[in-house]
Design a protein around this motif. Structure first.
Motif, PDB file in Angstrom:
ATOM      1  N   GLY A  46      21.531  19.579  63.816  1.00  0.00           N
ATOM      2  CA  GLY A  46      22.616  19.997  62.937  1.00  0.00           C
ATOM      3  C   GLY A  46      23.973  19.478  63.388  1.00  0.00           C
ATOM      4  O   GLY A  46      24.840  19.188  62.575  1.00  0.00           O
ATOM      5  N   ASN A  47      24.146  19.329  64.699  1.00  0.00           N
ATOM      6  CA  ASN A  47      25.417  18.836  65.245  1.00  0.00           C
ATOM      7  C   ASN A  47      25.515  17.312  65.243  1.00  0.00           C
ATOM      8  O   ASN A  47      26.622  16.778  65.329  1.00  0.00           O
ATOM      9  N   CYS A  48      24.375  16.645  65.202  1.00  0.00           N
ATOM     10  CA  CYS A  48      24.343  15.178  65.276  1.00  0.00           C
ATOM     11  C   CYS A  48      23.484  14.634  64.146  1.00  0.00           C
ATOM     12  O   CYS A  48      22.292  14.378  64.340  1.00  0.00           O
ATOM     13  N   PRO A  49      24.037  14.488  62.956  1.00  0.00           N
ATOM     14  CA  PRO A  49      23.245  13.992  61.829  1.00  0.00           C
ATOM     15  C   PRO A  49      22.612  12.640  62.145  1.00  0.00           C
ATOM     16  O   PRO A  49      23.212  11.807  62.811  1.00  0.00           O
ATOM     17  N   SER A  50      21.400  12.453  61.676  1.00  0.00           N
ATOM     18  CA  SER A  50      20.672  11.196  61.841  1.00  0.00           C
ATOM     19  C   SER A  50      20.478  10.835  63.316  1.00  0.00           C
ATOM     20  O   SER A  50      20.681   9.717  63.738  1.00  0.00           O
ATOM     21  N   LEU A  51      20.099  11.800  64.081  1.00  0.00           N
ATOM     22  CA  LEU A  51      19.883  11.661  65.515  1.00  0.00           C
ATOM     23  C   LEU A  51      18.615  10.869  65.786  1.00  0.00           C
ATOM     24  O   LEU A  51      17.579  11.120  65.180  1.00  0.00           O
ATOM     25  N   THR A  52      18.684   9.914  66.707  1.00  0.00           N
ATOM     26  CA  THR A  52      17.471   9.175  67.060  1.00  0.00           C
ATOM     27  C   THR A  52      16.622  10.033  67.993  1.00  0.00           C
ATOM     28  O   THR A  52      17.135  10.913  68.696  1.00  0.00           O
ATOM     29  N   LEU A  75       8.596  19.688  61.636  1.00  0.00           N
ATOM     30  CA  LEU A  75       8.327  18.704  60.582  1.00  0.00           C
ATOM     31  C   LEU A  75       7.380  19.290  59.539  1.00  0.00           C
ATOM     32  O   LEU A  75       7.607  19.150  58.338  1.00  0.00           O
ATOM     33  N   GLN A  76       6.320  19.962  60.006  1.00  0.00           N
ATOM     34  CA  GLN A  76       5.337  20.549  59.090  1.00  0.00           C
ATOM     35  C   GLN A  76       5.956  21.627  58.211  1.00  0.00           C
ATOM     36  O   GLN A  76       5.579  21.773  57.049  1.00  0.00           O
ATOM     37  N   ARG A  77       6.902  22.383  58.737  1.00  0.00           N
ATOM     38  CA  ARG A  77       7.556  23.448  57.979  1.00  0.00           C
ATOM     39  C   ARG A  77       8.713  22.920  57.130  1.00  0.00           C
ATOM     40  O   ARG A  77       9.337  23.673  56.401  1.00  0.00           O
ATOM     41  N   GLY A  78       9.002  21.627  57.247  1.00  0.00           N
ATOM     42  CA  GLY A  78      10.075  21.024  56.465  1.00  0.00           C
ATOM     43  C   GLY A  78      11.470  21.396  56.951  1.00  0.00           C
ATOM     44  O   GLY A  78      12.436  21.299  56.194  1.00  0.00           O
ATOM     45  N   LEU A  79      11.588  21.798  58.208  1.00  0.00           N
ATOM     46  CA  LEU A  79      12.894  22.170  58.752  1.00  0.00           C
ATOM     47  C   LEU A  79      13.661  20.946  59.254  1.00  0.00           C
ATOM     48  O   LEU A  79      14.895  20.955  59.294  1.00  0.00           O
ATOM     49  N   VAL A  80      12.928  19.928  59.654  1.00  0.00           N
ATOM     50  CA  VAL A  80      13.508  18.628  59.983  1.00  0.00           C
ATOM     51  C   VAL A  80      12.673  17.574  59.285  1.00  0.00           C
ATOM     52  O   VAL A  80      11.534  17.830  58.886  1.00  0.00           O
ATOM     53  N   ALA A  81      13.261  16.401  59.130  1.00  0.00           N
ATOM     54  CA  ALA A  81      12.548  15.289  58.512  1.00  0.00           C
ATOM     55  C   ALA A  81      12.816  14.035  59.329  1.00  0.00           C
ATOM     56  O   ALA A  81      13.808  13.941  60.052  1.00  0.00           O
ATOM     57  N   ILE A  94      15.801  11.749  63.282  1.00  0.00           N
ATOM     58  CA  ILE A  94      15.470  13.124  62.902  1.00  0.00           C
ATOM     59  C   ILE A  94      16.684  13.697  62.191  1.00  0.00           C
ATOM     60  O   ILE A  94      17.812  13.603  62.687  1.00  0.00           O
ATOM     61  N   VAL A  95      16.455  14.286  61.024  1.00  0.00           N
ATOM     62  CA  VAL A  95      17.544  14.917  60.282  1.00  0.00           C
ATOM     63  C   VAL A  95      17.167  16.359  59.959  1.00  0.00           C
ATOM     64  O   VAL A  95      16.000  16.677  59.732  1.00  0.00           O
ATOM     65  N   LEU A  96      18.165  17.197  59.956  1.00  0.00           N
ATOM     66  CA  LEU A  96      17.991  18.591  59.587  1.00  0.00           C
ATOM     67  C   LEU A  96      17.935  18.671  58.061  1.00  0.00           C
ATOM     68  O   LEU A  96      18.786  18.108  57.380  1.00  0.00           O
ATOM     69  N   THR A  97      16.925  19.337  57.541  1.00  0.00           N
ATOM     70  CA  THR A  97      16.795  19.488  56.093  1.00  0.00           C
ATOM     71  C   THR A  97      17.601  20.699  55.631  1.00  0.00           C
ATOM     72  O   THR A  97      18.105  21.485  56.445  1.00  0.00           O
ATOM     73  N   ARG A  98      17.691  20.868  54.329  1.00  0.00           N
ATOM     74  CA  ARG A  98      18.365  22.052  53.779  1.00  0.00           C
ATOM     75  C   ARG A  98      17.661  23.325  54.270  1.00  0.00           C
ATOM     76  O   ARG A  98      18.313  24.301  54.646  1.00  0.00           O
ATOM     77  N   SER A  99      16.315  23.309  54.275  1.00  0.00           N
ATOM     78  CA  SER A  99      15.561  24.468  54.790  1.00  0.00           C
ATOM     79  C   SER A  99      15.840  24.685  56.269  1.00  0.00           C
ATOM     80  O   SER A  99      15.915  25.827  56.738  1.00  0.00           O
TER      81      SER A  99
END
Length: 144
Positions: A46-52, A75-81, A94-99
């Motif tokens: 959440g603090n670092c969008p589009s984090l490697t 990833l399975q719960r859709g919390l990150v993508a 890795i990006v934080l999803t809306r969920s």
């Protein structure tokens, strides 16, 4: 110093304290359905969008295999993508999803309760000093 004297064993003391504090945070964060490691991943993402993955592993002080294991349920719960467009395996982002953001907002409340409880029992100034020293020890990798 005798090799079996635990009072002089820094590794033992740190690991014991880590388990003790982790148990406290696990107790509270379980109400949000996540672990302390998952919380840290969500907050870092959440603090670092589009984090490697490499930067996340460094910030978490984890090897990639352990990190992938911790990421799998998120990833399975859709919390990150991990968006695949234009990414190589070495530069996986890795990006934080809306969920994930919603879950993080929920979990921050429980984390805050755990944090306040720890600071009440350990002392607010002592906790701040401990954090400073621990981040100094790890080279502040989580702050990069």
């Amino acid at each position: 110093m005798h090799p079996n004297d635990l009072q002089d064993d820094d590794c033992f003391a740190l690991r014991q304290a880590s388990r003790h504090i982790s148990n406290l945070y696990e107790h509270y964060l379980s109400e949000a359905g996540i672990t302390p490691t998952q919380f840290s991943i969500l907050r870092t993402a959440g603090n670092c969008p589009s984090l490697t993955m490499a930067r996340l592993a460094k910030a978490m002080v984890m090897d990639r295999t352990t990190l992938l294991r911790a990421l799998k349920p998120l990833l399975q719960r859709g919390l990150v993508a991990a968006p695949s467009e234009g990414q190589s395996h070495r530069r996986l982002r890795i990006v934080l999803t809306r969920s994930g953001l919603t879950k993080l907002d929920e979990a921050v409340v429980y984390w805050g309760t755990a944090q306040a409880r720890f600071e009440r029992s350990f002392g607010k100034q002592q906790a701040a000093h401990l954090r400073t020293e621990l981040f100094r020890m790890t080279g502040n990798v989580s702050e990069e």
